[in-house]
Design an enzyme around this catalytic site. Structure first.
Site, PDB file in Angstrom:
ATOM      1  N   TYR A 132      59.967  55.416  43.185  1.00 43.06           N
ATOM      2  CA  TYR A 132      60.109  54.521  42.375  1.00 43.06           C
ATOM      3  C   TYR A 132      61.280  53.835  42.200  1.00 43.06           C
ATOM      4  O   TYR A 132      61.619  52.615  42.023  1.00 43.06           O
ATOM      5  CB  TYR A 132      59.845  55.015  40.797  1.00 43.06           C
ATOM      6  CG  TYR A 132      58.453  55.044  40.343  1.00 43.06           C
ATOM      7  CD1 TYR A 132      57.832  53.791  40.149  1.00 43.06           C
ATOM      8  CD2 TYR A 132      57.744  56.298  40.162  1.00 43.06           C
ATOM      9  CE1 TYR A 132      56.335  53.892  40.196  1.00 43.06           C
ATOM     10  CE2 TYR A 132      56.495  56.270  39.782  1.00 43.06           C
ATOM     11  CZ  TYR A 132      55.750  55.099  39.487  1.00 43.06           C
ATOM     12  OH  TYR A 132      54.502  55.082  39.342  1.00 43.06           O
ATOM     13  N   GLU A 181      48.298  85.353  45.152  1.00 45.95           N
ATOM     14  CA  GLU A 181      47.703  83.844  45.746  1.00 45.95           C
ATOM     15  C   GLU A 181      47.598  83.272  44.362  1.00 45.95           C
ATOM     16  O   GLU A 181      47.855  82.113  44.069  1.00 45.95           O
ATOM     17  CB  GLU A 181      46.427  83.885  46.419  1.00 45.95           C
ATOM     18  CG  GLU A 181      46.129  82.528  46.861  1.00 45.95           C
ATOM     19  CD  GLU A 181      44.777  82.771  47.673  1.00 45.95           C
ATOM     20  OE1 GLU A 181      44.421  83.673  47.980  1.00 45.95           O
ATOM     21  OE2 GLU A 181      43.861  81.493  47.409  1.00 45.95           O
ATOM     22  N   ASP A 223      43.034  86.217  48.647  1.00 43.93           N
ATOM     23  CA  ASP A 223      41.524  86.238  48.918  1.00 43.93           C
ATOM     24  C   ASP A 223      41.085  86.736  50.136  1.00 43.93           C
ATOM     25  O   ASP A 223      41.666  86.340  51.098  1.00 43.93           O
ATOM     26  CB  ASP A 223      41.110  84.769  48.685  1.00 43.93           C
ATOM     27  CG  ASP A 223      40.879  84.465  47.187  1.00 43.93           C
ATOM     28  OD1 ASP A 223      41.156  85.250  46.247  1.00 43.93           O
ATOM     29  OD2 ASP A 223      40.726  83.289  46.927  1.00 43.93           O
TER      30      ASP A 223
END
Lengths: 553, 366
Positions: B98, B195, B247
């Site tokens: 910005y 995780e 996982d």
């Protein structure tokens, strides 16, 4: 001046006369006026102006005079107009004036040449229309350069189809030559499409050697200036080609000939037939070549016609054509449309059904043309604008069947292309194959379509080249502007990074852009690119399913 | 790496000066940038890290496709230098976007239209001047949460005790360099990197870190730079073992590898963020039998999963025998097991049975 078209009407009229003696020419006209260009008030006004102007142009061209035409329309009552058309042509000898203007289907010979007159039934039909709608006679002034002006006020004797002279006088001490026609008709005046103005402007484009001055009903004067000082080549009369005649014409030619025997008739009254061929045709038709043409029966004539069609006969001569030429078309389009680009082309003469013809085309881009919507299609037959029945015309079909996208124009399939473009197509022939009696649309003979298509392709390629060049230069300009725009931003950043003066950096940066542009323009002309277009080696995105680092907040 | 701020400012200056030289000599201004893509990344066996090669590409000004990016690169470089010189507070990379986004005078064009344009250029500059974003006073938003026996002195001077952060845990700050995040004390035996936040949250509520005497960290999926840098510091400075609990699917495996060896896109950051000693403590295919995981917890492998397995097989850092075997065996098994699904056994299963069993028996993948 007789046109073959008129002789067709003559046949119809005569046959009608034989069968129904009570039917007058006026009734015939009344019944058939939609075929002759008088189906409504708006078109009737246009037809009357057109007949007069076409005659004037033909007369001037015949006499090798650069035409100067004056057209005035006066609104003298509701849907009532006075039409004045004056030319600087050779004028008409006194004794011919009444018949030319006040006898329908007046004429004589069978010779063919390219002239405008094919368009309609002729000026006498307008005179009759005036008489039938307003009851007013038509006034003719004719000067042939002998210091006199012959003035006739004419009606047509409807039951006899003969001129009725209301008054005549001869003025003396008059200079120059030319013809002036004044008539009063019922009509309707419009300004936009299919108007007198549109007809005159298109006529001016196709006849740039003519000066036309037009006073509209509102008094506004428009001059269509002369921009070419040379008339197109004079068209020579030719005899009909055997492959272009039909039975009715053949029978009439047999009746009218001065030849003593049939072989002599074939060689002298047709083009491209020698004595050997003539005798061969007679043998094939089982007709004694020594008998008189007057004694030929209808069925014998039919056989002769068949034999003629089967015989291989030399092509007709093409000096009967009077194309206006690529340069004159360019001048015509330029002066009326002021385009930024024009390409024109005049093809070599070709033959369809024994009739020689020439296709001429022009394509104009930009200028006064509308940016949006369909292109303007300007169709001409023998230098006369065809305003009506555009979609039924072979010339239109040749345009809609061309794929214009490859030439840089937008087009929905089967439609006219779009954009600020005018396409002009001129079909010139001794015989225009109209699709119907209204004579506004040309029939789609394959050889005609092919000629038009080839001509369009050639000029369109030039347009495509121009458009792509134009796009390229616009693109170049955009690129240059981009480099300059970014240069200012870069100067600020470099000044911040190095502490050097911003103005100085910007100055050097601009200098560099200018230098690179010069080099760029130079190389573009040689069709190469200085500024590399190669895409930066694409940065392979990591194959990670998730975006790493959680960079986006 | 680890250059001083003065040195970095000097590097930015040099970058500008080179471009100025191009301009003054009438040459096409250029910037040379190391390529940050798979084709310029290699796995360094000796360090166990993914590293950036030396392939570079040039960004030219007089190239229609590169001109804008060239300008943007200089704009960002200039802004970074200014931020460092002014001693301003660190900005997020979106805030930086910005500060630079503006209309180019005399046109309808903006210097930048969206953040996708500025983010990769920041990374370009990092490699160009041999700096880390954290040193450039630019921050990415961290997502990480930490708990466990560690005491940290924050840049603000506040003392942070991560044993007293409650059920939500303590946030990982955007910059975890020593001057921002000074480790005063740490009695943990190892770090458990989880995780998913949901799994971390359950372990934290059960005070697993207390039972196991460890640090409990999650990066909420793909970790941001700060979590990776923190793991690196704990592993190198405190020599703590790192166990990554993810996982049992190719995506989980890859997250493990990002903590351990680094990532492709940020290969230049691996030395500062990798933990080569890290071990995978997530489910293995053989555990399905060992722990008798019910069929209802199996999720069938989809095509994208199978494709990803093939990709992992081809990464050099997955080319150890045990990983190749495991990838093959996952494919044969045809299902994945999410770490969340272990609650199906029992709510306490992960903390009380699974993790202690794994650690005690040293059943890791390496």
């Amino acid at each position: 001046m007789l046109k073959l078209m008129k002789s067709d009407f003559m046949t119809i009229a005569k046959e009608l006369a034989k069968e129904h003696r009570e039917i007058s020419v006026a009734e015939f006209f009344e019944r058939n006026k939609h075929l002759l260009g008088f189906e409504n008030l708006q078109k009737s006004l246009l037809t009357c102006v057109r007949e007069a102007v076409d005659n004037a142009l033909d007369a001037c061209e015949d006499a090798r005079i650069l035409p100067q035409i004056y057209v005035e329309l006066k609104e003298i009552g509701e849907n009532r107009f006075k039409i004045i058309v004056e030319d600087n042509g050779p004028g008409i000898v006194k004794k011919n004036i009444p018949k030319i203007f006040a006898k329908l289907l007046y004429g004589g010979k069978f010779n063919l040449c390219q002239s405008r007159g094919q368009q309609g039934i002729g000026i006498s039909a307008s005179v009759l229309y005036a008489q039938l709608t307003t009851g007013k006679p038509t006034k003719i002034y004719s000067r042939i350069g002998d210091g006199k002006s012959h003035v006739y006020v004419l009606h047509i004797n409807i039951s006899k189809n003969e001129p009725e002279i209301i008054s005549e006088e001869t003025l003396t001490g008059v200079n120059g030559h030319g013809t002036r026609v004044e008539m009063e008709i019922k009509g309707k005046y419009i300004k936009s499409r299919l108007s007198v103005n549109e007809y005159l402007q298109q006529t001016a484009i196709m006849n740039p050697f003519a000066q036309i001055i037009y006073i509209a009903p509102d008094g506004k004067e428009t001059e269509f200036p002369r921009v070419v000082d040379k008339l197109p080549p004079k068209s020579k009369n030719i005899k009909p080609h055997p492959h272009g005649v039909e039975l009715g014409i053949l029978i009439r030619m047999l009746r009218a000939t001065t030849a003593r025997n049939i072989a002599g008739f074939l060689t002298s009254d047709f083009s491209s037939i020698g004595r050997t061929t003539a005798i061969k045709v007679c043998e094939k038709a089982e007709v004694d070549h020594k008998i008189s043409p007057k004694s030929i029966t209808r069925s014998e004539a039919d056989k002769i016609l068949d034999a003629l069609q089967e015989e291989r006969i030399q092509k007709p001569p093409t000096n009967c054509l009077s194309p206006i030429g690529a340069d004159a078309i360019r001048e015509g389009l330029t002066k009326e449309i002021h385009p930024e680009f024009v390409a024109t082309l005049s093809r070599k003469p070709t033959v369809y059904s024994g009739h020689p013809f020439i296709v001429e085309v022009g394509i104009a881009y930009g200028g006064d043309l509308e940016k949006e919507g369909n292109i303007s299609l300007l169709r001409f037959a023998n230098k006369v604008p065809l305003l009506y029945r555009q979609s039924a015309c072979a010339l239109t079909k040749s345009v809609t069947q061309t794929s214009w996208r490859r030439y840089g124009l937008k087009q929905s399939s089967g439609a006219l292309p779009q954009g600020p473009v005018a396409i002009l197509i001129h079909f010139a022939s001794v015989w225009i194959p109209y699709t119907s009696e209204s004579k506004e649309a040309i029939a789609a003979y394959p050889v005609i379509m092919k000629e038009v298509r080839l001509a369009l392709q050639e000029v369109s390629r030039k347009l495509a080249l121009y458009l792509s060049k134009k796009r390229r230069s616009k693109y170049q300009e955009e690129r240059i502007a981009m480099f300059k725009r970014y240069a200012s931003e870069i100067a600020v950043a470099l000044s911040g990074l190095t502490g050097k003066e911003k103005e100085k950096i910007e100055e050097n940066m601009m200098k560099l852009v200018e230098e690179k542009i010069k080099k760029l323009e130079l190389e573009t002309e040689e069709n190469s690119e200085l500024i590399t277009e190669d895409v930066e080696e694409t940065e392979e995105k990591t194959e990670d399913k998730f975006k790493e680092n959680g960079d986006i907040e | 790496m680890g250059l001083t701020e003065e040195r970095l400012i000097k590097n930015l200056q040099t970058m500008g000066k080179r471009v100025l030289e191009n301009i003054n000599q009438g040459e096409n201004p250029e910037l040379e940038i190391l390529t940050r893509a798979l084709n310029n990344v290699y796995y360094d066996n000796s360090t166990g890290l993914i590293k950036l090669g030396d392939k570079s590409q040039k960004r030219y000004y007089f190239n229609v496709n590169q001109a804008k990016k060239f300008m943007q690169t200089l704009l960002i470089a200039d802004r970074i230098k200014w931020l460092m010189e002014q001693g301003k507070p660190a900005l997020s990379i979106r805030q930086l976007f910005y500060t630079l986004k503006h209309n180019i005078p005399g046109s309808k064009e903006n210097t930048f239209d969206n953040q996708d344009e500025s983010d990769p250029i920041i990374e370009d500059i990092e490699v160009m001047i041999d700096a880390l974003r954290e040193q450039l006073k630019l921050i990415a938003t961290p997502k990480g949460v930490l708990s466990g026996p560690i005491m940290v002195k924050d840049k603000t001077g506040d003392l942070l005790d991560y044993t007293k952060m409650g059920s939500a845990g303590g946030a990982v700050p955007p910059i975890v360099e020593d001057d921002f995040f000074h480790i005063k004390e740490c009695s943990a035996d190892f770090i458990l990197v989880v995780e998913k936040f949901a799994v971390w949250n359950l372990l934290n509520q059960q005070k697993y870190w207390k039972d196991a005497n460890c640090l409990l960290l999650t990066g909420k999926g793909q970790p941001a730079r700060a979590e990776r840098r923190l793991v690196n510091r704990l592993s190198t400075e405190l020599k703590l073992p790192v166990y990554v609990f993810a996982d049992m699917d190719p995506w989980g495996y890859y997250i493990y590898s990002v903590y351990k060896q680094g990532s492709i896109n940020l290969a230049f950051f691996s030395e500062k963020s990798g933990a080569p000693q890290a071990k995978y403590i997530g489910f293995m295919t053989k555990d399905v039998k060992t722990f008798d995981i019910p069929k209802s917890s199996h999720i069938k492998l989809e095509n994208v999963d199978l494709k990803r397995i093939e990709e992992l097989k081809n990464y050099d850092w997955f080319k150890t025998k045990e990983w190749q075997d495991e990838l093959k065996s996952l494919k044969d098994f045809g299902n994945k097991i999410e770490q969340d699904s272990l609650v199906a056994k029992s709510i306490e299963f992960t903390a009380k049975e699974y993790l202690p069993y794994k650690i005690e028996n040293k059943e890791f993948l390496n």
